[in-house]
Design an enzyme around this catalytic site. Structure first.
Site, PDB file in Angstrom:
ATOM      1  NE  ARG A  17      -4.275  -1.442   0.173  1.00  0.00           N
ATOM      2  CZ  ARG A  17      -5.422  -1.290   0.822  1.00  0.00           C
ATOM      3  NH1 ARG A  17      -5.608  -0.233   1.587  1.00  0.00           N
ATOM      4  NH2 ARG A  17      -6.364  -2.171   0.698  1.00  0.00           N
TER       5      ARG A  17
ATOM      6  CG  ASP B 131      -8.878  -3.095  -4.393  1.00  0.00           C
ATOM      7  OD1 ASP B 131      -8.397  -2.377  -3.500  1.00  0.00           O
ATOM      8  OD2 ASP B 131      -9.590  -4.092  -4.159  1.00  0.00           O
TER       9      ASP B 131
ATOM     10  NE  ARG C 169      -7.359   5.607   2.258  1.00  0.00           N
ATOM     11  CZ  ARG C 169      -8.132   4.712   2.863  1.00  0.00           C
ATOM     12  NH1 ARG C 169      -9.400   5.000   3.117  1.00  0.00           N
ATOM     13  NH2 ARG C 169      -7.647   3.545   3.226  1.00  0.00           N
TER      14      ARG C 169
ATOM     15  CE1 TYR D 286     -13.061  -7.588   1.558  1.00  0.00           C
ATOM     16  CE2 TYR D 286     -11.275  -8.951   0.727  1.00  0.00           C
ATOM     17  CZ  TYR D 286     -11.724  -7.907   1.523  1.00  0.00           C
ATOM     18  OH  TYR D 286     -10.839  -7.184   2.276  1.00  0.00           O
TER      19      TYR D 286
ATOM     20  NE  ARG E  94     -10.306   7.392  -3.388  1.00  0.00           N
ATOM     21  CZ  ARG E  94     -11.601   7.662  -3.219  1.00  0.00           C
ATOM     22  NH1 ARG E  94     -12.157   8.638  -3.889  1.00  0.00           N
ATOM     23  NH2 ARG E  94     -12.329   6.924  -2.402  1.00  0.00           N
TER      24      ARG E  94
END
Ligand code: CP3
Length: 342
Positions: free
Chosen positions: A23, A72, A27, A149, A36
């Site tokens: 990662r 992703d 952010r 998921y 973003r």
């Protein structure tokens, strides 16, 4: 040395310990937040020029030894016909979670070039931009983590539905995992074909399983995937968070590099894994938020404990947290690179 990351994965001599971060694009970086601010995560992933820009941001800002493709693990779900969205605070939401045979049968196996061509285009663009100066890591979610998921419908802490499904419907579980192996196999081969120089398989949540469940319901499927990818010749990194109890099983299942969560001392992991596989990890992501003297000590403790001149890649035990100061990440890169491997 542009390829010290690839060399370390293959036990070739290195001038410095290579370092990159799971990662590393995201952010915590203002450059990412600027892009973003006006687009969703999926929009960035589907715009190869933007995804390329974001992939390169940490390489330029931090001097890491590998770039990781900006994408992703859930992107293949859409062409599998399992629609989903990312919600601001709650993470991913799968619209129709799978609970039976019909749900598994309805899943389609995507054609990577036709259905996920934007990811492959990003791989090609990143390779062109990097000009051979830094290697590019491609990635995919592992079948178990993707299945979790699909079955839970989003994030979970107990994985109750997933475990219940595997225990109560082993034949349907087998069909689901076999299908996901084929999805991931084709997708990663396509990324390698487009230029990915290594791949990481994120089995992020496999650590929630006992060794017995892992051996029975995950390892046999994963082995097919790893055996196939081995023939590509590129390093394959096998990662799970919190995997101390699974290390030997994961090594025997496959991958040329095994990721180690921060819960296990790296010297203990290195001894248990032996020299047949390289290792990657395992700084606690929260250590990046500590005062510099503590952070420096934690980095040095890991480098000291690893005690291998090669066959080791410095990384975190899981992904960078959004609260992280980029200067702390740059500090770690610097400390790792100033450590003598001889
Ligand atoms: O820099 C990199 O590592 C490359 C980019 C990357 C992303 N996701 C972008 C992303 C990678 C390698 C991933 C993998 C991924 N995605 C995993 C495996 C790694 C891990 O953390 O265990 C998982 C489980 C996912 C699924 C996922 N994606 C979740 C659960 C979430 C929501 C939680 C969160 O952190 O917001 C995402 C969103 C996501 N994927 C973001 C990013 C940068 C969040 C930022 C945003 O909304 O812009």
């Amino acid at each position: 040395m542009w390829d010290r990351f690839l060399r370390a994965c293959c036990f070739q001599s290195v001038d410095r310990t290579p370092v990159w971060f799971m990662r590393q694009a995201g952010r915590y970086m203002s450059e990412y937040r600027a892009i973003r601010a006006r687009r969703t995560l999926i929009e960035i992933c589907k715009a190869p020029e933007l995804a390329t820009q974001v992939t390169l941001q940490p390489v330029q800002a931090l001097g890491v030894d590998a770039a990781i493709l900006f994408a992703d693990i859930l992107l293949p779900l859409e062409p599998m016909r399992a629609s989903f969205e990312f919600r601001a605070d709650d993470g991913p939401l799968i619209h129709s979670p799978i609970g039976d045979r019909a749900g598994v049968d309805a899943l389609r196996i995507p054609d990577p070039e036709a259905d996920l061509g934007y990811v492959l285009e990003t791989v090609r663009l990143v390779r062109r931009e990097l000009e051979g100066k830094t290697p590019l890591v491609g990635f995919a979610g592992a079948p178990f983590t993707m299945a979790s998921y699909l079955i839970e419908g989003g994030k979970s802490t107990s994985f109750l539905r997933t475990k219940r499904f595997m225990h109560r419907e082993p034949a349907i579980w087998a069909s689901l995992l076999e299908k996901l192996v084929e999805v991931v196999r084709r997708y990663l081969r396509a990324q390698i074909g487009a230029g990915a120089q290594a791949v990481q398989i994120f089995d992020s949540w496999a650590g929630a399983l006992t060794v017995y469940d892992y051996a029975e319901f995950v390892a046999p499927y994963m082995k097919v995937l790893f055996d196939d990818l081995k023939t590509t010749g590129v390093p394959v990194i096998h990662f799970s968070a919190d995997n101390g109890h699974l290390l030997e099983l994961q090594r025997d299942t496959g991958g040329s590099v095994i990721g180690v969560g921060w819960q296990t001392p790296i010297d203990v992991a290195a001894t248990r894994l032996g020299k047949s596989v390289a290792i990657q990890g395992n700084l606690d992501p929260v250590a990046l938020l500590a005062p510099r003297p503590i952070l420096a000590r934690r980095v040095e403790q890991i480098l000291e404990a690893v005690a291998r001149p090669t066959g080791y890649v410095f990384n975190l035990g899981h992904g960078i947290l959004p609260e992280t100061d980029p200067a702390a990440v740059a500090f770690v890169v610097d400390r790792v690179h100033s450590w003598r491997t001889e």
